[in-house]
Design an enzyme around this catalytic site. Structure first.
Site, PDB file in Angstrom:
ATOM      1  N   LEU A  42      -6.084   3.386   4.113  1.00  0.00           N
ATOM      2  CA  LEU A  42      -5.038   4.154   3.674  1.00  0.00           C
ATOM      3  C   LEU A  42      -5.209   5.593   3.181  1.00  0.00           C
ATOM      4  CD1 LEU A  42      -3.104   1.219   1.883  1.00  0.00           C
ATOM      5  CD2 LEU A  42      -2.856   1.908   4.317  1.00  0.00           C
ATOM      6  N   ARG A  51     -10.019  -0.218   0.175  1.00  0.00           N
ATOM      7  CA  ARG A  51     -11.010  -0.734  -0.752  1.00  0.00           C
ATOM      8  C   ARG A  51     -10.483  -0.359  -2.154  1.00  0.00           C
ATOM      9  NH1 ARG A  51     -16.625   2.682   0.022  1.00  0.00           N
ATOM     10  NH2 ARG A  51     -15.195   4.503  -0.679  1.00  0.00           N
ATOM     11  N   GLY A  61      -2.407  15.172  11.123  1.00  0.00           N
ATOM     12  CA  GLY A  61      -2.756  15.666   9.704  1.00  0.00           C
ATOM     13  C   GLY A  61      -1.692  14.982   8.685  1.00  0.00           C
ATOM     14  N   LYS A  97      -9.127  13.703  22.287  1.00  0.00           N
ATOM     15  CA  LYS A  97      -8.930  13.874  20.958  1.00  0.00           C
ATOM     16  C   LYS A  97     -10.110  15.021  20.430  1.00  0.00           C
ATOM     17  CE  LYS A  97      -7.191  14.366  16.569  1.00  0.00           C
ATOM     18  NZ  LYS A  97      -8.463  14.554  15.762  1.00  0.00           N
ATOM     19  N   GLU A 127      -8.780  23.381  18.986  1.00  0.00           N
ATOM     20  CA  GLU A 127      -8.400  23.774  17.738  1.00  0.00           C
ATOM     21  C   GLU A 127      -9.322  25.005  17.064  1.00  0.00           C
ATOM     22  OE1 GLU A 127      -8.389  21.296  13.835  1.00  0.00           O
ATOM     23  OE2 GLU A 127      -6.660  20.750  15.111  1.00  0.00           O
TER      24      GLU A 127
END
Length: 301
Positions: free
Chosen positions: A8, A31, A123, A173, A180
């Site tokens: 997360l 964790r 992002g 990706k 990028e």
């Protein structure tokens, strides 16, 4: 759809929130507990361990892993294969090296599990704007997680796609991130050239804003550049030290492996290395060479 999210962090946490807003049930594990508490406050179901997480899912179980690439992801996926049942789906949404992904897919599928790699871009803005997702793996498994992808994407039919077999999602990706690098470097160099032209006294924010509309160089990256220039036009207090996540390097390695010239991406990566040198021995040597053959002046420290 009910599934689990492991990890997360900045991406995983916001993805959970977007999926909850889309009506999905999400079992979460992390964790550290603060992100778990935050996710639970948004409607997620907490789990205290991977065993507990698996027990709160029903077949076909789907577990999405959003952890740093490398050993952390590798160890978690191994642990999941010991807890899940054949036919269950494991998704790696992090920035794993596509070569690692291909190798993982071989032994994971040999054990009877489905393995999907999702190269995820968006992002910190993904929660609001949606995520771009490049998906690799077997069509049968991808079809099963389609509701999750449609919710996470900017629109159900936009911003995501099944691009090919295992490893292809992370490969695409990786190249995306290499591009990028090149775009960021071009913008940075262009604005530095304009700022160096002191007699024009150019307003960097004004120029970024006008380029955002109608210009052929308009982009979301330019939008973010304009936002940064508005808040801090002189970049005060910011060190010119630029990190790289690894995917730019992998893109350059892939270009070499495939005999594809990629000078812009390669040089943009090299410039990130340059940014980390307080003093460049190479630059000093270049100055000395110019002095030796041409008598050019050397600027003293």
């Amino acid at each position: 759809m009910k599934f689990a999210m492991v990890g997360l962090g900045r991406m995983g946490g916001n993805m959970v929130k977007r999926l909850l807003l889309g009506g999905h049930e999400v079992v979460v594990w992390n964790r550290s507990q603060d992100p778990v508490k935050e996710a639970v406050s948004a409607g997620a179901i907490a789990s205290t361990s991977i065993d507990d997480l698996v027990s709160k899912l029903e077949p076909t179980r789907v577990v999405w892993v959003m952890l740093p690439a490398g050993d952390v992801t590798e160890n978690m996926i191994k642990q999941l294969t010991e807890k899940l049942s054949p036919g269950d789906i494991i998704i790696d949404g992090g920035n794993s090296n596509f070569k690692d992904t291909i190798q993982r897919a071989e032994w994971i599928t040999a054990k009877g599990f489905h393995y999907i790699d999702v190269g995820t871009s968006g992002g910190i803005w993904g929660l609001k704007e949606g995520y771009a997702m490049m998906v690799g793996g077997a069509k049968e498994a991808v079809d099963q997680i389609r509701p999750l992808l449609e919710t996470l994407a900017p629109a159900p039919d936009l911003g995501w796609g099944h691009v090919g077999p295992s490893g292809s999602g992370h490969f695409v990706k990786m190249v995306h991130n290499g591009i990028e690098y090149g775009m960021m470097q071009a913008y940075a160099e262009g604005f530095e050239i304009m700022r160096a032209k002191k007699d024009f006294n150019l307003d960097m924010y004004q120029i970024a804003e006008l380029w955002r509309y109608g210009s052929v160089v308009r982009s979301w990256l330019l939008d973010l550049t304009a936002s940064a220039l508005k808040d801090n036009p002189n970049m005060d207090g910011i060190a010119g030290w630029v990190a790289d996540s690894g995917e730019g390097r992998w893109t350059v390695f892939a270009a070499i492996d495939e005999d594809v010239p990629a000078p812009v991406i390669t040089l943009s990566l090299m410039m990130r290395f340059v940014s980390r040198q307080d003093e460049s021995y190479g630059a000093k040597l270049l100055a000395s060479m110019r002095n030796q053959f041409g008598g050019h002046a050397i600027k003293k420290e």
